[in-house]
Scaffold this active site. Structure first.
Site, PDB file in Angstrom:
ATOM      1  N   HIS A 115      50.222 104.732  71.555  1.00  0.00           N
ATOM      2  CA  HIS A 115      50.103 106.060  72.170  1.00  0.00           C
ATOM      3  C   HIS A 115      50.613 106.007  73.604  1.00  0.00           C
ATOM      4  CE1 HIS A 115      47.508 109.918  72.917  1.00  0.00           C
ATOM      5  NE2 HIS A 115      48.748 110.035  73.358  1.00  0.00           N
TER       6      HIS A 115
ATOM      7  N   GLU B  75      55.938 110.187  77.922  1.00  0.00           N
ATOM      8  CA  GLU B  75      55.052 109.102  78.350  1.00  0.00           C
ATOM      9  C   GLU B  75      55.597 108.418  79.604  1.00  0.00           C
ATOM     10  OE1 GLU B  75      51.938 107.945  77.062  1.00  0.00           O
ATOM     11  OE2 GLU B  75      52.090 109.991  76.280  1.00  0.00           O
TER      12      GLU B  75
ATOM     13  N   HIS C 250      53.356 108.660  82.853  1.00  0.00           N
ATOM     14  CA  HIS C 250      52.637 107.408  83.095  1.00  0.00           C
ATOM     15  C   HIS C 250      53.544 106.245  83.510  1.00  0.00           C
ATOM     16  CE1 HIS C 250      49.264 109.477  81.223  1.00  0.00           C
ATOM     17  NE2 HIS C 250      50.007 109.717  80.164  1.00  0.00           N
TER      18      HIS C 250
END
Length: 263
Positions: free
Chosen positions: A78, A126, A130
């Site tokens: 994830h 992502e 992040h």
């Protein structure tokens, strides 16, 4: 003419500067000591998060949204999320060419499970949310390096095999308790990992995710407690800690009926 010559002597070499930027972009920022001073570099812990496709689909409101590629039969990535970060630098775009050499492995280990989002768009999101913060660490200071680290961590944490070796396998009939699963995984993921559930349409707790806390140097067991509230990767997750006293289900994967694996 003399004045113009003197001005030109004081200008930087544009070609060299552009080449430097391209080198930084491809291989990572070289001036990491400056990058580290940015507000989004204040984090000390990361969460490496794996999701179980059979449970992930239960987290979606619309049944038709979920899709599990036929090749997927195990836990997938994830994300890798620095904690205590409100927002990352949006100054570092990502293109498919950045991870071209990893595309086959990423497609297998980090697929999108949502029909409306391609795997590349999942990876790019992502990275923007992040990865650009994780880039404060030299070993992750480019899209390529960040995704290489994530794939390496996925190889290190083979959750499916660890569970299977302990007799914990996907089932529609047999529920599990947090304590028994935690005791198995703690030996390999550290004692601070979190088992996350979602509630399905029948009100049952369903396992869909495990979060593994890591320090900046990627060692296990970073103390992230108290950090979750300010972290978008944590607070926006659809899951919640599986209730310790309520058994949860570890649904099998059903490629044809991903959101109704147990009928």
């Amino acid at each position: 003419m003399l004045l113009l010559s003197l001005l030109l002597l004081g200008l930087p070499d544009i070609t060299t500067t552009q080449e430097g930027h391209m080198k930084d972009y491809k291989y990572g920022y070289q001036g990491s000591e400056l990058y580290d001073k940015k507000p989004f570099c204040s984090w000390t812990c990361l969460l490496f998060t794996l999701q179980w496709p059979g449970g992930f689909c239960q987290s979606l409101n619309e049944e038709t949204l979920c899709t599990i590629p036929e090749s997927i039969d195990t836990w997938t990535i994830h994300g890798l999320w620095p904690l205590r970060v409100l927002s990352c630098c949006n100054c570092w775009p990502m293109f498919l060419s950045d991870v071209q050499e990893l595309q086959v492995e990423l497609t297998e280990r980090w697929p999108s499970l949502v029909k409306t989002k391609s795997s590349f768009h999942f990876w790019r999101d992502e990275w923007h949310r992040h990865g650009a913060c994780a880039a404060c660490v030299e070993g992750m200071n480019s899209p390529l390096r960040y995704f290489q680290i994530c794939l390496r961590l996925r190889g290190q944490f083979d959750v499916y095999r660890l569970l299977e070796d302990a007799g914990i396998t996907p089932s529609c009939e047999r529920p599990y308790k947090v304590a028994e699963v935690h005791s198995v995984l703690a030996l390999f993921l550290g004692d601070k990992h979190e088992i996350q559930c979602v509630t399905d349409d029948q009100g049952r707790e369903v396992w869909f995710q495990v979060k593994i806390p890591l320090s900046r140097n990627l060692t296990l067991g970073c103390d992230h407690h108290g950090d979750a509230g300010s972290d978008p990767g944590w607070s926006l997750s659809p899951g919640h800690p599986c209730p310790p006293q309520v058994p949860f289900y570890y649904y099998p994967i059903d490629h044809q009926h991903p959101q109704q694996p147990c009928g």
